[in-house]
Design a protein around this motif. Sequence first.
Motif, PDB file in Angstrom:
ATOM      1  N   SER A   1       0.631  -1.170  -0.063  1.00  0.00           N
ATOM      2  CA  SER A   1       0.031   0.037  -0.063  1.00  0.00           C
ATOM      3  C   SER A   1       0.850   1.408   0.042  1.00  0.00           C
ATOM      4  N   VAL A   2       2.178   1.264   0.347  1.00  0.00           N
ATOM      5  CA  VAL A   2       2.822   2.413   0.439  1.00  0.00           C
ATOM      6  C   VAL A   2       3.945   2.329  -0.609  1.00  0.00           C
ATOM      7  N   GLY A   3       3.661   1.357  -1.689  1.00  0.00           N
ATOM      8  CA  GLY A   3       4.463   1.371  -2.957  1.00  0.00           C
ATOM      9  C   GLY A   3       5.698   0.188  -2.824  1.00  0.00           C
ATOM     10  N   LEU A   4       5.632  -0.394  -1.886  1.00  0.00           N
ATOM     11  CA  LEU A   4       6.773  -1.441  -2.064  1.00  0.00           C
ATOM     12  C   LEU A   4       6.336  -2.834  -2.628  1.00  0.00           C
ATOM     13  N   GLN A   5       7.315  -3.421  -3.331  1.00  0.00           N
ATOM     14  CA  GLN A   5       6.952  -5.044  -3.465  1.00  0.00           C
ATOM     15  C   GLN A   5       7.667  -5.632  -2.913  1.00  0.00           C
ATOM     16  N   VAL A   6       7.002  -7.051  -2.418  1.00  0.00           N
ATOM     17  CA  VAL A   6       7.464  -7.906  -1.171  1.00  0.00           C
ATOM     18  C   VAL A   6       7.754  -9.220  -2.275  1.00  0.00           C
ATOM     19  N   LEU A   7       8.844  -9.859  -1.841  1.00  0.00           N
ATOM     20  CA  LEU A   7       8.982 -11.014  -2.300  1.00  0.00           C
ATOM     21  C   LEU A   7       9.420 -11.948  -1.021  1.00  0.00           C
ATOM     22  N   ARG A   8       8.765 -13.135  -1.026  1.00  0.00           N
ATOM     23  CA  ARG A   8       9.047 -14.021  -0.052  1.00  0.00           C
ATOM     24  C   ARG A   8       9.343 -15.368  -0.383  1.00  0.00           C
ATOM     25  N   VAL A   9      10.631 -15.506   0.100  1.00  0.00           N
ATOM     26  CA  VAL A   9      11.430 -17.100  -0.289  1.00  0.00           C
ATOM     27  C   VAL A   9      11.469 -17.746   1.216  1.00  0.00           C
ATOM     28  N   THR A  10      11.590 -18.934   0.946  1.00  0.00           N
ATOM     29  CA  THR A  10      11.774 -19.772   2.157  1.00  0.00           C
ATOM     30  C   THR A  10      13.334 -20.096   2.332  1.00  0.00           C
ATOM     31  N   ASN A  11      13.492 -20.445   3.709  1.00  0.00           N
ATOM     32  CA  ASN A  11      15.074 -20.760   4.080  1.00  0.00           C
ATOM     33  C   ASN A  11      15.200 -21.854   3.135  1.00  0.00           C
ATOM     34  N   GLN A  12      14.591 -22.686   3.148  1.00  0.00           N
ATOM     35  CA  GLN A  12      14.878 -24.031   1.817  1.00  0.00           C
ATOM     36  C   GLN A  12      15.013 -23.882   0.671  1.00  0.00           C
ATOM     37  N   GLN A  13      14.410 -22.586  -0.058  1.00  0.00           N
ATOM     38  CA  GLN A  13      14.772 -22.265  -1.577  1.00  0.00           C
ATOM     39  C   GLN A  13      15.973 -21.695  -1.490  1.00  0.00           C
ATOM     40  N   VAL A  14      16.544 -20.913  -0.295  1.00  0.00           N
ATOM     41  CA  VAL A  14      17.782 -20.308  -0.406  1.00  0.00           C
ATOM     42  C   VAL A  14      18.549 -21.251  -0.236  1.00  0.00           C
ATOM     43  N   GLN A  15      18.693 -22.406   0.757  1.00  0.00           N
ATOM     44  CA  GLN A  15      19.658 -23.210   0.658  1.00  0.00           C
ATOM     45  C   GLN A  15      19.773 -24.339  -0.276  1.00  0.00           C
ATOM     46  N   GLU A  16      18.738 -24.784  -1.023  1.00  0.00           N
ATOM     47  CA  GLU A  16      18.639 -25.551  -1.895  1.00  0.00           C
ATOM     48  C   GLU A  16      18.747 -25.004  -3.321  1.00  0.00           C
ATOM     49  N   ASP A  17      18.435 -23.755  -3.650  1.00  0.00           N
ATOM     50  CA  ASP A  17      18.308 -23.163  -5.026  1.00  0.00           C
ATOM     51  C   ASP A  17      18.795 -21.657  -4.936  1.00  0.00           C
ATOM     52  N   LEU A  18      19.945 -21.345  -4.420  1.00  0.00           N
ATOM     53  CA  LEU A  18      20.385 -20.004  -4.188  1.00  0.00           C
ATOM     54  C   LEU A  18      20.303 -19.438  -5.397  1.00  0.00           C
ATOM     55  N   GLU A  19      20.754 -19.862  -6.516  1.00  0.00           N
ATOM     56  CA  GLU A  19      21.058 -19.379  -7.968  1.00  0.00           C
ATOM     57  C   GLU A  19      19.692 -18.723  -8.459  1.00  0.00           C
ATOM     58  N   GLY A  20      18.642 -19.860  -8.275  1.00  0.00           N
ATOM     59  CA  GLY A  20      17.230 -19.458  -8.695  1.00  0.00           C
ATOM     60  C   GLY A  20      16.695 -18.497  -7.981  1.00  0.00           C
ATOM     61  N   VAL A  21      16.822 -18.421  -6.646  1.00  0.00           N
ATOM     62  CA  VAL A  21      16.337 -17.153  -5.776  1.00  0.00           C
ATOM     63  C   VAL A  21      17.064 -15.928  -6.281  1.00  0.00           C
ATOM     64  N   LEU A  22      18.287 -15.894  -6.629  1.00  0.00           N
ATOM     65  CA  LEU A  22      18.930 -14.570  -7.146  1.00  0.00           C
ATOM     66  C   LEU A  22      18.394 -14.355  -8.619  1.00  0.00           C
ATOM     67  N   VAL A  23      18.127 -15.102  -9.407  1.00  0.00           N
ATOM     68  CA  VAL A  23      17.439 -15.017 -10.564  1.00  0.00           C
ATOM     69  C   VAL A  23      15.984 -14.112 -10.491  1.00  0.00           C
ATOM     70  N   VAL A  24      15.131 -14.892  -9.631  1.00  0.00           N
ATOM     71  CA  VAL A  24      14.072 -14.147  -9.370  1.00  0.00           C
ATOM     72  C   VAL A  24      14.107 -12.922  -8.684  1.00  0.00           C
ATOM     73  N   ILE A  25      15.044 -12.601  -7.551  1.00  0.00           N
ATOM     74  CA  ILE A  25      15.562 -11.309  -7.254  1.00  0.00           C
ATOM     75  C   ILE A  25      15.586 -10.343  -8.526  1.00  0.00           C
ATOM     76  N   ALA A  26      16.653 -10.842  -9.010  1.00  0.00           N
ATOM     77  CA  ALA A  26      17.193  -9.972 -10.409  1.00  0.00           C
ATOM     78  C   ALA A  26      15.847  -9.616 -11.303  1.00  0.00           C
ATOM     79  N   GLU A  27      14.887 -10.343 -11.446  1.00  0.00           N
ATOM     80  CA  GLU A  27      14.050  -9.899 -12.354  1.00  0.00           C
ATOM     81  C   GLU A  27      13.078  -9.053 -11.772  1.00  0.00           C
ATOM     82  N   ARG A  28      12.668  -9.114 -10.533  1.00  0.00           N
ATOM     83  CA  ARG A  28      12.116  -8.346  -9.718  1.00  0.00           C
ATOM     84  C   ARG A  28      12.774  -6.939  -9.888  1.00  0.00           C
ATOM     85  N   LEU A  29      14.036  -6.841  -9.739  1.00  0.00           N
ATOM     86  CA  LEU A  29      14.907  -5.660  -9.955  1.00  0.00           C
ATOM     87  C   LEU A  29      14.503  -4.809 -11.162  1.00  0.00           C
TER      88      LEU A  29
END
Length: 140
Positions: free
Chosen positions: A97-125
């Motif tokens: 509501s204040v203009g931010l976008q939120v991306l939620r990832v799980t600990n498991q996603q970061v631990q098992e697929d850090l590269e994939g998480v970074l790709v999603v973050i880069a796409e959002r950026l």
Amino acid sequence: MTDPNLSAISGRHRQIPAILLRRARELRQRQTPAEQSLWECLRASRLYGYKFRRQHNIDRFIADFYCHEAGLVVEVDGTIHDRQQEKDAARDAWMESVGLQVLRVTNQQVQEDLEGVLVVIAERLRTSSPGPFSSQEKGR
């Protein structure tokens, strides 16, 4: 992102209650292994030159990772978030509501697929702001 209202609640000159400052410092000192791994990839503008802050105060909340330029909040959720989905949804709705976008990832996603998480973050950026992607980096 240059919205003056957003800068008032998340920018450099915002007013932060002392209790929230202490809590953010505690969280920085007690990162989960997943947060540590992700921070190593985001710190020092390592992801396409975007500056991220960790355990950053935004109004009454503390975001795990925050990029002011892109207006992006990245939350790394552990199992406790399974029990507080309504609370998280209300928090996310407020941030949006204040203009931010939120991306939620799980600990498991970061631990098992850090590269994939970074790709999603880069796409959002890339989609959230003109950003500092150089023509050389855009092709990656």
